[in-house]
Design a protein around this motif. Structure first.
Motif, short mmCIF file in Angstrom:
data_model
loop_
_atom_site.label_atom_id
_atom_site.label_comp_id
_atom_site.label_asym_id
_atom_site.label_seq_id
_atom_site.Cartn_x
_atom_site.Cartn_y
_atom_site.Cartn_z
N GLU A 1 5.07 -3.96 13.98
CA GLU A 1 6.20 -3.51 14.78
C GLU A 1 7.53 -3.85 14.10
N LEU A 2 7.61 -5.02 13.49
CA LEU A 2 8.83 -5.39 12.77
C LEU A 2 9.07 -4.45 11.61
N LEU A 3 8.02 -4.08 10.89
CA LEU A 3 8.17 -3.15 9.77
C LEU A 3 8.61 -1.77 10.25
N ARG A 4 8.11 -1.35 11.41
CA ARG A 4 8.57 -0.08 11.98
C ARG A 4 10.07 -0.13 12.27
N LEU A 5 10.50 -1.23 12.88
CA LEU A 5 11.91 -1.38 13.21
C LEU A 5 12.78 -1.45 11.96
N GLY A 6 12.28 -2.15 10.94
CA GLY A 6 13.09 -2.38 9.75
C GLY A 6 13.15 -1.21 8.79
N PHE A 7 12.04 -0.48 8.68
CA PHE A 7 11.97 0.56 7.65
C PHE A 7 11.67 1.95 8.19
N GLY A 8 11.32 2.06 9.46
CA GLY A 8 11.02 3.35 10.03
C GLY A 8 9.64 3.84 9.60
N GLY A 9 9.10 4.76 10.35
CA GLY A 9 7.79 5.30 9.99
C GLY A 9 6.66 4.34 10.31
N GLU A 10 5.46 4.78 9.99
CA GLU A 10 4.26 3.99 10.27
C GLU A 10 3.91 3.14 9.05
N PRO A 11 3.80 1.82 9.21
CA PRO A 11 3.44 0.97 8.08
C PRO A 11 2.03 1.26 7.60
N TYR B 1 1.15 4.10 -7.41
CA TYR B 1 1.19 2.99 -6.45
C TYR B 1 1.18 3.54 -5.03
N ALA B 2 0.19 3.14 -4.26
CA ALA B 2 0.07 3.56 -2.87
C ALA B 2 0.59 2.45 -1.97
N HIS B 3 1.90 2.18 -2.03
CA HIS B 3 2.48 1.09 -1.23
C HIS B 3 2.43 1.41 0.25
N SER B 4 2.78 2.60 0.60
CA SER B 4 2.87 2.97 2.01
C SER B 4 2.31 4.38 2.19
N ALA B 5 0.98 4.48 2.05
CA ALA B 5 0.32 5.77 2.19
C ALA B 5 0.77 6.45 3.48
N PRO B 6 0.94 7.78 3.50
CA PRO B 6 0.54 8.73 2.46
C PRO B 6 1.56 8.92 1.33
#
Length: 277
Positions: A165-175, A64-69
Motif C-alpha cells: 500500500e505504501l508503494l502504491r501511494l508513493g509510486f502509483g500503480g500496482e507494485p 530487468y523486470a523490476h515492476s512487471a509488466p
C-alpha cells in the motif's frame, strides 16, 4: 557475435565489469546495470544479450523486470567499437525477447548525454516517458537529529500488505507481486505505526536505496531525512564506500532531502517507452 544468456557465469560477469569500466572512463557518469540483479539471475529465462568478439565483450544489454509488466532495458557498447551497429543489434534482440514474452511496456534507459542512445530510441519509435537523476553519497552523510519514536527494522511477512500500500501511494500503480518479500526490505515505524518502507541493497563496496516511501500523512516532519541518514550509516558500517539512489527529475521535495544529506548528482537518465511489435 550475439549471445543470448540465461544466467551469467563468473567470466561473463567479469567481462561486463571490465566493459563498464571502459565505458565510464570514456563517457563519465555511471551505467544502470543493476549488479545485484545480474549476479542473481535465475538461469531460467534469457535476460541478457551479449556481443562478443572472440573473448572480448564489446556490447551488453540487460533486461530487468523490476515492476512487471513494465520491463527496463539498459546496455552499453565499447567506446572503441561504436558505429558498427552493435547497439542496434543488442536492442533489437532484447525487444524480440520482450515480444515473445508478451510484455506490453518496455523502457529503454538512456544517459541524457548519450546522443547515440537517444537517436537509437527515437529510431525505434521511442517516446520519452520520464527522467531520473542518479545521486550518490561518498563518505559520511550530514548529521541530523534522530527521532527516538522512529524505528527501522527488517520487514516480516505480515508487513507485506502495508508495504504494498505504501508503494502504491508513493509510486502509483500496482507494485510487483513480490513487493515486500525481498529480504532487503525495511519498514519504518513511528510510535508503533508502520509509516514507511525502503530497500537497502549492499553489493561489495556499493549500496543502493530503492523504493523509499514515507506515508504522505507523515511527510514534512524530518522522518525521511532521519531514516535515510540511518540507512546510509548502516551501509557504510557494513563496508560500503558509496550509497546510490535515484529520484524523478520533477520531485524537487525528495531531491532537496537527498542533497541536504550530502548526495550529489552523478547523471540524469531518460526512460524511453518503446513499442513492442
Amino acid at each position: 557475435m550475439i549471445n543470448l544468456s540465461a544466467g551469467l557465469s563468473p567470466a561473463a560477469l567479469s567481462a561486463i565489469g571490465d566493459l563498464e569500466r571502459r565505458v565510464v572512463a570514456a563517457d563519465g557518469g555511471r551505467l544502470k546495470l543493476e549488479w545485484n540483479a545480474l549476479r542473481h539471475r535465475s538461469g531460467q529465462d534469457v535476460e541478457d544479450v551479449l556481443w562478443w568478439d572472440g573473448e572480448r565483450l564489446l556490447g551488453f544489454l540487460g533486461i530487468y523486470a523490476h515492476s512487471a509488466p513494465t520491463i527496463e532495458l539498459a546496455g552499453m557498447v565499447d567506446p572503441a567499437a561504436r558505429r558498427r551497429g552493435i547497439g542496434a543489434a543488442l536492442l533489437d534482440a532484447g525487444l524480440r525477447l520482450c515480444q515473445q514474452r508478451e510484455h506490453a511496456s518496455v523502457l529503454l534507459v538512456v544517459p541524457r548525454k548519450s546522443v547515440s542512445g537517444r537517436t537509437l530510441a527515437q529510431r525505434r519509435d521511442g517516446s520519452l516517458d520520464h527522467s531520473e537523476h542518479a545521486l550518490q553519497l561518498l563518505g559520511d552523510p550530514v548529521e541530523v537529529p534522530a527521532d527516538p519514536r522512529v524505528t527501522v527494522r527488517t520487514a516480516s511477512p505480515v508487513d507485506q500488505p502495508a508495504v504494498r500500500e505504501l508503494l502504491r501511494l508513493g509510486f502509483g500503480g500496482e507494485p510487483p507481486e513480490a513487493a515486500g518479500r525481498d529480504p532487503n526490505t525495511l519498514v519504518v515505524e513511528r510510535g508503533g505505526q508502520l509509516i514507511g518502507t525502503a530497500r537497502l541493497i549492499r553489493e561489495g563496496d556499493r549500496a543502493g536505496v530503492y523504493g523509499f516511501v514515507i506515508h504522505p500523512d507523515h511527510q514534512g516532519r524530518g522522518i525521511g531525512r532521519d531514516v535515510l541518514h540511518r540507512m546510509c550509516r548502516t551501509a557504510l558500517a557494513g563496508g560500503a564506500t558509496a550509497v546510490d539512489l535515484e529520484v524523478a527529475t520533477d520531485n524537487d521535495r525528495a531531491l532537496n532531502l537527498y542533497t541536504s544529506l550530502g548526495f550529489r548528482q552523478v547523471i540524469t537518465e531518460d526512460y524511453y517507452a518503446l513499442p513492442v511489435r
